[in-house]
Design a protein around this motif. Structure first.
Motif, PDB file in Angstrom:
ATOM      1  N   UNK A 129       0.839  -1.203   0.000  1.00  0.00           N
ATOM      2  CA  UNK A 129       0.000   0.000   0.000  1.00  0.00           C
ATOM      3  C   UNK A 129       0.874   1.254   0.000  1.00  0.00           C
ATOM      4  N   UNK A 130       1.863   1.276   0.883  1.00  0.00           N
ATOM      5  CA  UNK A 130       2.701   2.470   1.013  1.00  0.00           C
ATOM      6  C   UNK A 130       3.610   2.646  -0.202  1.00  0.00           C
ATOM      7  N   UNK A 131       4.057   1.551  -0.781  1.00  0.00           N
ATOM      8  CA  UNK A 131       4.859   1.661  -2.005  1.00  0.00           C
ATOM      9  C   UNK A 131       4.039   2.296  -3.121  1.00  0.00           C
ATOM     10  N   UNK A 132       2.759   1.941  -3.188  1.00  0.00           N
ATOM     11  CA  UNK A 132       1.871   2.509  -4.206  1.00  0.00           C
ATOM     12  C   UNK A 132       1.611   3.982  -3.953  1.00  0.00           C
ATOM     13  N   UNK A 133       1.322   4.331  -2.706  1.00  0.00           N
ATOM     14  CA  UNK A 133       1.073   5.741  -2.359  1.00  0.00           C
ATOM     15  C   UNK A 133       2.326   6.573  -2.591  1.00  0.00           C
ATOM     16  N   UNK A 134       3.473   5.981  -2.288  1.00  0.00           N
ATOM     17  CA  UNK A 134       4.746   6.676  -2.520  1.00  0.00           C
ATOM     18  C   UNK A 134       4.938   6.948  -4.003  1.00  0.00           C
ATOM     19  N   UNK A 135       4.576   5.990  -4.836  1.00  0.00           N
ATOM     20  CA  UNK A 135       4.703   6.164  -6.285  1.00  0.00           C
ATOM     21  C   UNK A 135       3.818   7.308  -6.772  1.00  0.00           C
ATOM     22  N   UNK A 136       2.612   7.409  -6.217  1.00  0.00           N
ATOM     23  CA  UNK A 136       1.706   8.501  -6.598  1.00  0.00           C
ATOM     24  C   UNK A 136       2.320   9.844  -6.228  1.00  0.00           C
ATOM     25  N   UNK A 137       2.878   9.952  -5.030  1.00  0.00           N
ATOM     26  CA  UNK A 137       3.503  11.206  -4.603  1.00  0.00           C
ATOM     27  C   UNK A 137       4.701  11.549  -5.478  1.00  0.00           C
ATOM     28  N   UNK A 138       5.515  10.557  -5.802  1.00  0.00           N
ATOM     29  CA  UNK A 138       6.692  10.822  -6.641  1.00  0.00           C
ATOM     30  C   UNK A 138       6.297  11.355  -8.011  1.00  0.00           C
ATOM     31  N   UNK A 139       5.222  10.808  -8.570  1.00  0.00           N
ATOM     32  CA  UNK A 139       4.739  11.303  -9.860  1.00  0.00           C
ATOM     33  C   UNK A 139       4.245  12.743  -9.726  1.00  0.00           C
ATOM     34  N   UNK A 140       3.533  13.028  -8.632  1.00  0.00           N
ATOM     35  CA  UNK A 140       3.017  14.379  -8.412  1.00  0.00           C
ATOM     36  C   UNK A 140       4.162  15.383  -8.234  1.00  0.00           C
ATOM     37  N   UNK A 141       5.224  14.953  -7.571  1.00  0.00           N
ATOM     38  CA  UNK A 141       6.391  15.821  -7.375  1.00  0.00           C
ATOM     39  C   UNK A 141       7.049  16.121  -8.719  1.00  0.00           C
ATOM     40  N   UNK A 142       7.163  15.111  -9.570  1.00  0.00           N
ATOM     41  CA  UNK A 142       7.759  15.308 -10.893  1.00  0.00           C
ATOM     42  C   UNK A 142       6.931  16.263 -11.744  1.00  0.00           C
ATOM     43  N   UNK A 143       5.618  16.254 -11.536  1.00  0.00           N
ATOM     44  CA  UNK A 143       4.738  17.153 -12.287  1.00  0.00           C
ATOM     45  C   UNK A 143       4.614  18.525 -11.624  1.00  0.00           C
ATOM     46  N   UNK A 144       5.402  18.741 -10.548  1.00  0.00           N
ATOM     47  CA  UNK A 144       5.413  20.027  -9.833  1.00  0.00           C
ATOM     48  C   UNK A 144       4.061  20.338  -9.199  1.00  0.00           C
ATOM     49  N   UNK A 145       3.321  19.300  -8.844  1.00  0.00           N
ATOM     50  CA  UNK A 145       2.026  19.506  -8.208  1.00  0.00           C
ATOM     51  C   UNK A 145       2.153  19.551  -6.695  1.00  0.00           C
ATOM     52  N   UNK A 146       3.248  19.064  -6.199  1.00  0.00           N
ATOM     53  CA  UNK A 146       3.470  19.058  -4.757  1.00  0.00           C
ATOM     54  C   UNK A 146       4.961  19.211  -4.503  1.00  0.00           C
ATOM     55  N   UNK A 147       5.293  19.881  -3.407  1.00  0.00           N
ATOM     56  CA  UNK A 147       6.696  20.089  -3.063  1.00  0.00           C
ATOM     57  C   UNK A 147       7.289  18.834  -2.451  1.00  0.00           C
TER      58      UNK A 147
END
Length: 419
Positions: free
Chosen positions: A180-198
């Motif tokens: 679960x956490x690996x999946x959520x981490x992947x979502x955050x990493x993608x969002x960071x790459x898209x500059x949607x989250x710091x």
């Protein structure tokens, strides 16, 4: 002296609770404000230093846009001053002719919205398995948080730590929690790459895990021999379950999903050539005698596939196809459980064939490198692997033949497949 400076115009909030950022220019006790075109909440603005805080989820892109707007006003101001033509009216006219490019703040996607976008993209690209994994992890987090809309900022250390503890207290297996956490981490990493989250809002590195070592899911040589000697009852499902297990074992642990998608075109000159759904890697396996015999049992299949699992004209890799395969796996495991229970050889599932093949190869003394190569895995260090040549195909063929012979020494029943 004229000095433009950035301020947050907090006189009136917008409907979404944000305030516009403006460039304020004062001259001869008169002031003019030039909108940047970006609005933020007060907690994202450093009033003392007149700058956007790094905690803003879109910090990088908005910070750049704000600086560009400020430098355009500053440059226009300097040009007018150098020509001794500066007035606030002249500055307004100059900027009107060469306008500051207003950059609207990107609509802040909530965690839900962004995750659902990724999930939809996975479905669109026929990556149904990954889509289901993402959806399951996101649903568990949102259900725990008890928010209709969960922002990225709300997915903080406290929420994640409490979420982990709740999963553990509910008896969720450690490896499932880790997944679960690996999946959520992947979502955050993608969002960071898209500059949607710091990246400052990334708290996953602070969450500790103790994943369990995956339990062995293999059976012994003696258990395999018992299994292949077993005579199914008249139940067609039981016959199919036995055949699918032996077929997987004969083909170096091919997955049930890959079995389902096999077509006559995958058989070429006595070999099975197919691309694994999970990894995209191409496999080239010499057909064993038992594999040929089992496939012969299904010669009357008219769906266009080698096995009667998927219906004709199904959209491959679709959610419907995924659900059909999952139901077949469930049914097959039900009858494998019945067979293994009758034989008292331990739990047998569709995946046990793959584990058993690898375990027997190891017990026979074959190297980890060769076993990994045969199964499509990468063994050892990635950098080191670059310098290792692939094993020649005949070496893997010989390995698989040796394993099949290993479980049939003094016993030719392994070849007696079928009804």
């Amino acid at each position: 002296m004229v000095f433009p400076h950035l301020v947050l115009d907090d006189r009136r909030a917008k409907s979404n609770g944000t305030y516009p950022i403006v460039i304020r220019v004062t001259h001869n006790r008169r002031t003019a404000a030039f909108p940047v075109g970006i609005s933020v909440k007060k907690e994202h603005w450093d009033e003392h230093n007149c700058t956007l805080l790094k905690s803003h989820p879109n910090y990088k892109s908005l910070h750049t846009a704000i600086n560009n707007a400020y430098h355009k006003v500053q440059k226009s101001t300097e040009e007018l001053l150098n020509n001794q033509q500066f007035t606030l009216k002249a500055l307004k006219e100059k900027i009107r002719v060469q306008p500051v490019i207003e950059v609207e703040a990107t609509k802040l996607l909530t965690f839900n919205e962004y995750a659902n976008r990724l999930i939809n993209d996975l479905y669109q690209n026929n990556k149904v398995g990954n889509a289901i994994v993402y959806q399951t992890a996101v649903n568990r987090l949102i259900s725990f948080a008890n928010f209709t809309e969960l922002t990225f900022e709300q997915v903080n250390y406290r929420l994640l730590e409490n979420f982990k503890n709740k999963l553990v207290s509910d008896g969720v297996k450690p490896n499932t929690v880790s997944n679960y956490f690996r999946t959520l981490r992947a979502i955050f990493n993608k969002a960071i790459k898209e500059k949607l989250v710091s990246r400052d809002a990334y708290y996953f590195t602070d969450i500790a895990f103790k994943p369990e070592r995956t339990a062995k899911r293999s059976i012994s040589k003696e258990a395999v021999i018992k299994f292949v000697n077993y005579s199914p009852e008249t139940s067609k499902q039981e016959c199919n379950a036995k055949d699918y297990f032996i077929l997987s074992f004969s083909l170096i642990g091919i997955s049930f999903t890959d079995l389902a998608y096999l077509k006559p075109s995958n058989i070429k000159a006595g070999r099975l050539v197919y691309k694994r759904r999970k990894t995209g890697r191409t496999y080239d396996i010499k057909l064993t005698t038992s594999a040929v015999a089992i496939l012969k049992n299904f010669e009357d299949v008219t769906s266009g596939y080698l096995l009667p699992i998927l219906p004709k004209a199904i959209k491959e890799d679709s959610l419907q196809a995924k659900n059909i395969i999952l139901q077949w796996i469930k049914t097959t495991n039900k009858y494998l459980k019945k067979i293994s229970g009758n034989l008292k050889i331990g739990k047998v599932t569709t995946y046990v064939a793959r584990h058993t093949w690898a375990t027997l190869a190891k017990r026979m003394g074959y190297s980890n490198e060769l076993i990994a190569e045969a199964m499509g895995h990468q063994y050892g260090n990635r950098t080191t692997a670059i310098y290792l040549d692939d094993f020649e195909q005949h070496v893997i063929d010989n390995l698989n033949s040796a394993i099949q012979e290993f479980v049939t020494k003094a016993n030719d029943s392994f070849l007696k497949v079928g009804r």
